[in-house]
Design a protein around this motif. Structure first.
Motif: not given
Length: 196
Positions: A11-12, A35-36, A15-16, A38-39, A46
């Motif tokens: 998930g985000a 990640a951006l 990934l971060r 997915l958020e 992004a």
């Protein structure tokens, strides 16, 4: 048409976290851009945050969907292909290993400039002198500067000369008798000072 991130194992937040651990700054930026996305952020924002345009982000989404995190790293470029074929390189290796023939080649030891001319004459390939050195390095040859020896030198005569040469006597010079007793340790040999 937008491309969706179909890989769902990370998930985000994950990934971060992976971006924080990653030593490759470019791959980390790509992870943060994904990640951006997915958020729920816009793809334009992004892409801008990661320093790329939307089309480039779209390409990285494709690579991530196919290969996962490994797809976000830059692939190694193959570089230029060798100018000499493997057969030519093997032949050159044999030539260098055997050494030059002074009558045929006109030299007593190989230099890169000599091999450069030989490669051009034999294989029709023009290489820079530095490139010849790189080829030799790839073939396992080291650049050594050896003491030159004349190819027609008579080693037996040289050894006979060494045996019949007079050895120098170690008589002290009268002017340096006092100096030789000092700590300087200088000695005088017949024929002048001899440096070790």
């Amino acid at each position: 048409m937008t491309v969706a991130v179909t890989r769902k194992e990370l998930g985000a937040g994950e990934l971060r976290r992976e971006a924080g651990r990653c030593r490759d700054a470019r791959a980390a930026r790509r992870m943060l851009a994904l990640a951006l996305v997915l958020e729920g952020g816009s793809r334009e924002a992004a892409a801008r945050a990661a320093g790329m345009d939307r089309q480039t982000l779209r390409d990285w989404v494709h690579r991530y969907n196919e290969e996962g995190l490994d797809g976000l790293s830059d692939r190694r470029r193959p570089g230029p292909r060798p100018r000499l074929t493997p057969e030519q390189a093997a032949e050159l290796e044999g030539v260098v290993e055997r050494g030059p023939d002074s009558d045929r080649d006109g030299v007593v030891r190989w230099r890169r400039v000599d091999l450069q001319a030989l490669i051009e004459a034999r294989f029709g390939v023009r290489l820079h002198e530095r490139s010849v050195g790189k080829v030799l390095h790839r073939l396992g040859f080291a650049r050594l500067s050896v003491r030159p020896r004349h190819p027609k030198a008579d080693e037996a005569a040289q050894e006979a000369f060494k045996k019949t040469s007079p050895s120098w006597s170690r008589r002290r010079c009268p002017s340096t008798r006092a100096a030789s007793r000092s700590r300087s340790g200088s000695r005088c040999y017949e024929g002048g000072h001899h440096r070790l």
